[in-house]
Enzyme design. Sequence first.
Site, PDB file in Angstrom:
ATOM      1  N   GLY A 170      -0.645   4.502  -0.117  1.00 19.43           N
ATOM      2  CA  GLY A 170      -1.457   5.678   0.184  1.00 19.43           C
ATOM      3  C   GLY A 170      -0.710   6.510   1.220  1.00 19.43           C
ATOM      4  CG  LEU A 171      -2.248  10.283   3.030  1.00 19.91           C
ATOM      5  CD1 LEU A 171      -3.229  11.007   3.943  1.00 19.91           C
ATOM      6  CD2 LEU A 171      -1.067  11.195   2.705  1.00 19.91           C
ATOM      7  CB  SER A 201     -16.750  19.425   1.658  1.00 20.52           C
ATOM      8  OG  SER A 201     -16.308  19.871   2.917  1.00 20.52           O
ATOM      9  N   GLY A 227       1.124   4.128   3.766  1.00 16.72           N
ATOM     10  CA  GLY A 227       2.180   3.294   3.180  1.00 16.72           C
ATOM     11  C   GLY A 227       3.311   4.111   2.571  1.00 16.72           C
ATOM     12  N   GLY A 249       0.840  -1.187   0.000  1.00 12.99           N
ATOM     13  CA  GLY A 249       0.000   0.000   0.000  1.00 12.99           C
ATOM     14  C   GLY A 249       0.878   1.240   0.000  1.00 12.99           C
ATOM     15  CG  HIS A 268     -16.768   8.929   4.401  1.00 11.43           C
ATOM     16  ND1 HIS A 268     -16.388   9.386   3.159  1.00 11.43           N
ATOM     17  CD2 HIS A 268     -16.050   9.636   5.295  1.00 11.43           C
ATOM     18  CE1 HIS A 268     -15.469  10.325   3.322  1.00 11.43           C
ATOM     19  NE2 HIS A 268     -15.234  10.483   4.598  1.00 11.43           N
ATOM     20  NE  ARG A 315     -17.633  13.253   9.077  1.00  8.33           N
ATOM     21  CZ  ARG A 315     -16.433  13.034   8.559  1.00  8.33           C
ATOM     22  NH1 ARG A 315     -15.927  11.832   8.564  1.00  8.33           N
ATOM     23  NH2 ARG A 315     -15.764  14.015   8.016  1.00  8.33           N
TER      24      ARG A 315
END
Lengths: 640, 261
Positions: free
Chosen positions: A44-45, A286, A47, A42, A403, A332
């Site tokens: 992404g942020l 958003s 990894g 991974g 999400h 949320r």
Amino acid sequence: MIGSLDARLPDGPIENAWTDHKFDLRLVNPNNKRRFTVIVVGTGLAGASAAASLGELGYRVKAFTYHDSPRRAHSIAAQGGINAAKNYKNDGDSVYRLFYDTIKGGDYRSREANVYRLAETSLAIIDQCVAAGVPFAREYGGLLDNRSFGGAQVSRTFYARGQTGQQLLLGAYSALMRQVAAGTVALHTRAEMLDLVVAEDRAVGIATRDLLTGEISAHAGDAVILATGGYSNVYYLSTNAMMCNVTAAWRAHRRGALFANPCYTQIHPTCIPAGDDFQSKLTLMSESLRNDGRIWVPRALDDTRAPADIPEAARDYYLEERYAAFGNLVPRDVASRNAKTVVDAGRGVGPLRNGVYLDFSGVLERDGAEVVRAKYGNLFDMYQRITGEDPYRVPMRIYPAVHYTMGGLWVDYNLMSNVPGLFVAGEANFSDHGANRLGASALMQGLADGYFIVPYTVGDYLAGRLGKEGPGTDHPAFADTVSDVNERTARWPAARGSRTVDWFHRELGQIVWDHCGMSRNAAGLQKALSEIPALRQEFHADVCVPGSAATLNQSLEKAGRVDDFFELAELLARDALEREESCGGHFREEHQDAEGEARRDDERFTHVAAWEWAGPGAEPIRHREELTFSAVTPTTRSYK
Amino acid sequence: MSTTNNGALSVHLRVWRQDGPGDAGRFETYDVGDISSDASFLEMLDVLNERLTLEGREPITFESDCREGICGTCGLMINGRAHGPQKGTATCQLHMREFSDGDVITVEPWRAGSFEVIRDLAVDRTDLDRIIAAGGYISVNTGAAPDANLVPVPKEASESAFDAAACIGCGACVAACPNSAAQLFTAAKVQHLNLLPQGQPERWARTEAMVETMEQFFGSCTNHGECEEACPKEISIDFIAWTNRDYVRAKLKNRKLAGQV
Ligand SMILES: Cc1cc2nc3c(=O)[nH]c(=O)nc-3n(C[C@H](O)[C@H](O)[C@H](O)COP(=O)(O)OP(=O)(O)OC[C@H]3O[C@@H](n4cnc5c(N)ncnc54)[C@H](O)[C@@H]3O)c2cc1C
Ligand code: SF4
Ligand code: FES
């Protein structure tokens, strides 16, 4: 068999815990680092930041992603921002307050020590990102700007227009590419991890499929870090990118890693409702829109008038009425459940009656279109591009969508799973968000894990392995795992049934959404537990996967991922059934107060549920990690 | 701007099919009917792919992931235009309401020397990563950063840097360019970093390394401007001019640093 679950939490006051713990962690001297290979799955942020940092330290790193470039990871899509307790606004923020808000936001279902460390680390993350060239929003004096986000009472969110995730990921990606150029990181793109190799009771490598040639190969490492993201796509429709999946984590689970709290999933209240049956994913709008938009539905059933024709008295501003203090800015989970209630009651709006209005007419009238455009122009354009409707003239339609997933592989304080040598970072682990994640805290956690935690804790593990490097890929465990993967992959091109993989994925998603979505009850969960395995059987018997396994074959890739989603879905439902309380994103209808608000059961459920795989078709085993609170006292979350 | 129209439409597709990098490739035609005008272009292809699968044929390979216009994975030539007819819009954000009932739509992969076709509409864009690896970063090891507010950045500089940093790495600029040049992509990254105070120490070395790596893999720019037209993020061609200027200065500076001038 797993003994008691020891999170290896440090002793003493949480304020010093991480500093003291870092001092206790063993070090690997610079010359010895290059003797160790670390596999990072991974990019992404979590990894990319981990791989870059470990490369800088001098380890030999092998990084894997199924994308064609690390820059495409799902992290790129995050919009809103990233929290940090810098207190640049002088509005009373502090590490302790960020810690407190996060623990409370997680509904007291996370570990104090982890969350405190996260809040503490947030400071260094912003420094690191700015130094790497992330263009965060600034004020006229040239200093960094912050905003309040997701109902927080202080302004601690750093943001980069509506593209914070993109800019943060590009920062981590560039650090990673710098190490690739320096030769410390070997980057394997379009390489999908399909299994974990375990030997001598440790994680010693992975098996991957080359997505272009179909070749299955083995890779050995002294430690393996999974940073493979969340599992929201078990619901089929979610705000996650199309390819996000649970396979890496699930395969590790089947090899012995515990899966914690799978039922903790987050539904985001402001997404664009599905337009038709072929909707492929949902788009988030958003959360900041709730600062100025007012949420309402018609009071009457079947009121199909155009919104402008519905007079004030016939509108139900249900959040404002019910939650006087927070109004449209309730958290949320609360906003989502209330939207579901009104839509289920038949008061939904739009052609499919599956949304609620988010109305900007008030602010448009008060401040004018130009002011609104400056704040939300991008979002309004995006909405119009997707729906064809102009939100400057007609209210937006929104509905909650899946999400984020708080559950994930169980890890101890060092982010190591119960399988020695297997570390898990970012959304893939269960570590810091308890039963509900606050806005702008996933980016923070991904980068905390990758830049500032894993590089230390992996070092500690490797220090204990000095002189015991290996085994290499000639160990029989590698050949065995590769042959398992080959066998699994080979079944798909033979599948010539009458339905597509996507069809099954949609059906599965519908079951999970109906029974394990925004609100859950025992009867529904039991129904899910009988429907999921039945559908899975049908999937195996009747799916059609065209093409061969020796080329780029997207149907085949999806078939393997959906197969794993089936097993995860079952565990999710089981976990939700066993947790007989409502907490955060997990709302059990049996456990609510007279006003319909969630009711926790601290006596029975102040623990992490960590599930052990017991074999195909066998009941998994539920382990507990008790949570204790010394710095904060669990209270009822109230937003009235 | 078109308005909501839930009406269904039918389109005739001419789609490029190619079994692999070595295959010559050909167009195949498909009729797709009863598509909601609210569907996205890629959802229309999804529907076609489901049908092909059930007919026992191989679905069309095309790439996408975020479907929100931010990851840069998608990218199709639609009627000869990179990302299709809508300006400032990535393929995944294009909706069927931009088309009319009965339209003939030609769908091809990115065509550029450096982007080999892998299969059907999917191409290999890894050469773009090589340009980044050559210098598209600021050399700061984890942990070595000073406090974030130590260096103020003028708001205007930060905003321009952002305009450049918005690039999603899709490669449409290369596909749209008659020379298959990657100037806009490269300039976007060079200027994102060169415009920031943090990017100054490596400004000249970065510019030189990235531009020269680009030239190794891509064609050369002759100022057609097609790139800016095609860019889904509307990245300005001015960044190319700035990068050319930085490159000339870089040559001078670096020679000076090396004691050659
Ligand atoms: C629309 C949206 C908006 C969001 N906005 C915010 C926000 O404003 N603030 C916030 O804090 N959070 C936000 N989030 C949440 C946040 O973006 C994610 O939780 C976070 O980015 C996850 O990062 P990650 O590194 O853990 O995983 P990801 O970014 O998902 O990366 C996963 C990586 O693993 C790779 N991978 C996965 N499986 C395999 C495999 N089997 N083999 C090889 N590689 C594999 C992928 O290729 C990818 O590189 C948002 C999420 C969404 C969906
Ligand atoms: S400059 Fe524009 S067209 Fe080129 S890669 Fe970046 S976003 Fe795509
Ligand atoms: S799929 Fe991500 S930009 Fe189009």
